[in-house]
Structure formats: C-alpha cells, structure tokens
Scaffold this motif. Sequence first.
Motif, mmCIF file in Angstrom:
data_model
loop_
_atom_site.group_PDB
_atom_site.id
_atom_site.type_symbol
_atom_site.label_atom_id
_atom_site.label_comp_id
_atom_site.label_asym_id
_atom_site.label_seq_id
_atom_site.Cartn_x
_atom_site.Cartn_y
_atom_site.Cartn_z
ATOM 1 N N ARG A 271 0.869 -1.182 0.000
ATOM 2 C CA ARG A 271 0.000 0.000 0.000
ATOM 3 C C ARG A 271 0.902 1.227 0.000
ATOM 4 O O ARG A 271 2.002 1.215 0.577
ATOM 5 N N GLU A 272 0.463 2.280 -0.647
ATOM 6 C CA GLU A 272 1.249 3.505 -0.703
ATOM 7 C C GLU A 272 0.670 4.553 0.234
ATOM 8 O O GLU A 272 -0.547 4.654 0.414
ATOM 9 N N LEU A 273 1.569 5.298 0.849
ATOM 10 C CA LEU A 273 1.173 6.393 1.730
ATOM 11 C C LEU A 273 1.814 7.666 1.197
ATOM 12 O O LEU A 273 3.046 7.773 1.142
ATOM 13 N N LEU B 148 3.866 14.388 8.051
ATOM 14 C CA LEU B 148 4.609 13.382 8.812
ATOM 15 C C LEU B 148 3.711 12.631 9.781
ATOM 16 O O LEU B 148 3.733 11.387 9.845
ATOM 17 N N PHE B 149 2.882 13.358 10.530
ATOM 18 C CA PHE B 149 2.108 12.707 11.585
ATOM 19 C C PHE B 149 0.935 11.899 11.019
ATOM 20 O O PHE B 149 0.500 10.931 11.634
ATOM 21 N N GLU B 150 0.436 12.282 9.839
ATOM 22 C CA GLU B 150 -0.599 11.474 9.205
ATOM 23 C C GLU B 150 -0.017 10.136 8.744
ATOM 24 O O GLU B 150 -0.649 9.085 8.874
ATOM 25 N N HIS C 65 1.015 3.443 12.523
ATOM 26 C CA HIS C 65 0.751 3.022 13.897
ATOM 27 C C HIS C 65 -0.534 2.203 13.981
ATOM 28 O O HIS C 65 -0.597 1.195 14.690
ATOM 29 N N GLU C 66 -1.559 2.627 13.250
ATOM 30 C CA GLU C 66 -2.856 1.949 13.307
ATOM 31 C C GLU C 66 -2.848 0.623 12.557
ATOM 32 O O GLU C 66 -3.626 -0.283 12.884
ATOM 33 N N ASP C 67 -1.994 0.506 11.561
ATOM 34 C CA ASP C 67 -1.937 -0.727 10.773
ATOM 35 C C ASP C 67 -0.469 -1.034 10.461
ATOM 36 O O ASP C 67 0.000 -0.831 9.339
ATOM 37 N N LEU D 155 10.675 8.034 14.677
ATOM 38 C CA LEU D 155 9.358 7.884 15.306
ATOM 39 C C LEU D 155 8.935 6.419 15.352
ATOM 40 O O LEU D 155 8.376 5.949 16.353
ATOM 41 N N CYS D 156 9.204 5.706 14.271
ATOM 42 C CA CYS D 156 8.856 4.275 14.239
ATOM 43 C C CYS D 156 9.609 3.510 15.324
ATOM 44 O O CYS D 156 9.039 2.643 16.005
ATOM 45 N N ARG D 157 10.877 3.810 15.488
ATOM 46 C CA ARG D 157 11.688 3.084 16.465
ATOM 47 C C ARG D 157 11.318 3.439 17.907
ATOM 48 O O ARG D 157 11.612 2.699 18.837
#
Length: 259
Positions: free
Chosen positions: A29-31, A36-38, A44-46, A68-70
Amino acid sequence: MARIAVVDDSPGTRAFILAALAKGGHEARELEPTCLFEVFKALHEDPPDLLITDLVMPDCPGHTLIRLCREDAHLRDVRILLLTAHGDAALGLFLQQMGGTHYLAKPVSPTMLAECVDQVLAPGTEPDPGWSLACRGTIAVVDDSHLSRAFHAAVLRKAGFRPVPIEPGGLLETVVAIEAEQPDLLVVDYLMTEFNGDALIRAIRAREALQGVPVLVVTAHRADEIQTLLVPLGGVEVLFKPVRPDDLVEAVRSGLLQG
C-alpha cells in the motif's frame, strides 16, 4: 504474505516501487507523505511487516519518520528499507543506531528491488546499513593513515561498495586480515610504516585465495618509480594523490571489470 507500506513523495517512484513489488509477488500500500504525523498515524494503526521509505521528503523527513517508528511500541520491530540516492557515512551511522534498518541506493532495477525486499523479509537477516544491499563489491582499504582509510571508505560506501578498512600491522597479519574478508578488490597505500605496498602485493599474490584480486595503489609517490615497481606484479593500477572521489570510484569500477 508480507504487508508492505511505501512512503515516497514522488508519485512516479511510488508507482515504480509498487509495480516492482507486484512483479516480485508482493502486495503493498502507498502512503503519500503530505504530513509526517498522518503517515505515522497510518503506520501506527496498521503496522506493516516492512516499511519502504524515501529519505528526503519536504513534509515527512525520512530521518524523523524512522526515528518515530523506532520509538513507537507498535512499530519498534518493523523492518525498514530506506530507498534513496542520498547516502554517506553519517547516514550509515544513523541507520545502525536505529536497528533493523537497511539501505538501498537509487537507481535500482525492479528485479533488484524485489530481491532485496525478499532478503530484508527473510528470517534472521541482519542489516548492514553501511552499504547498499545491491552491493557492487567488497573493497579492502589498507592505509596506515586513519584519515585516508576513512575518506576512501566513505567515498566507496556512498557509491554502493562495501568498504572494509584495514589498519596495517605486520605484513603477515595484514595479509591474513585481507584474506579473511575475501575482497573483490584491494585499495592500498604505497608508503606505509611497517611495509611498502609492493611488499603487500607480492605477499597476497603468494596466497592462492588472493592471487586474482585486482589491486589499486593510491599514492603520492613519484609516478615513474611507482610504475617501475608495480607493473611487473600484474593486475595493479595506480591512482595518484590527491584523489578526487569520482576518480577513486571510477578506478575501482574499472579494476573490478578488468579483474
């Protein structure tokens, strides 16, 4: 089947990555990184199994997204593949600190991208963020100057090679260290404290495992004297200091082709 998320501010690049992954049997899936926070919220949700992200994105800096991911409990263990044309020693150090993060240099073919994704997703794969997964060769760098070793290694790493800096000790000790790395090419200084470059070349030519390894001598020594000493050794090219990064990369590429 692995769940892959793709973050890149170029629609064309996102389409390229999705097509390459589909060809390799992956779904993604592409984002669009407009905020950044979106992007972080969506991850985070998926949480995906793998995040493929660009580095330089105006509204979603890759460094910040990775950090942020880490720092997030849901995303801490997500594998990350940074796909970018921007790379240097500082980036390698950052990725090493982030853990579980691999680096792949642009441009990259669809086949290579799909193969690297398979490698990253494979159980037990350990990241080596200091060099591209599409590594163009392992290069042993032998120089008694720490600054020269660091400079050569940084230039080669940025060009997609895997440099192995080796500080020369005794002659035999240095040969053993080189042999342990099984390099595709050797970059060596000529005038070193413990021995000269021609002595090292003769020593590695005497080792069966290293006989065919091409050698690039980087030196400020006089051109006529160096050529006289090194030409009889065979498989040896010379690059004279001061060395420009582009010249070093081109000489290494040429040496690998001839080897």
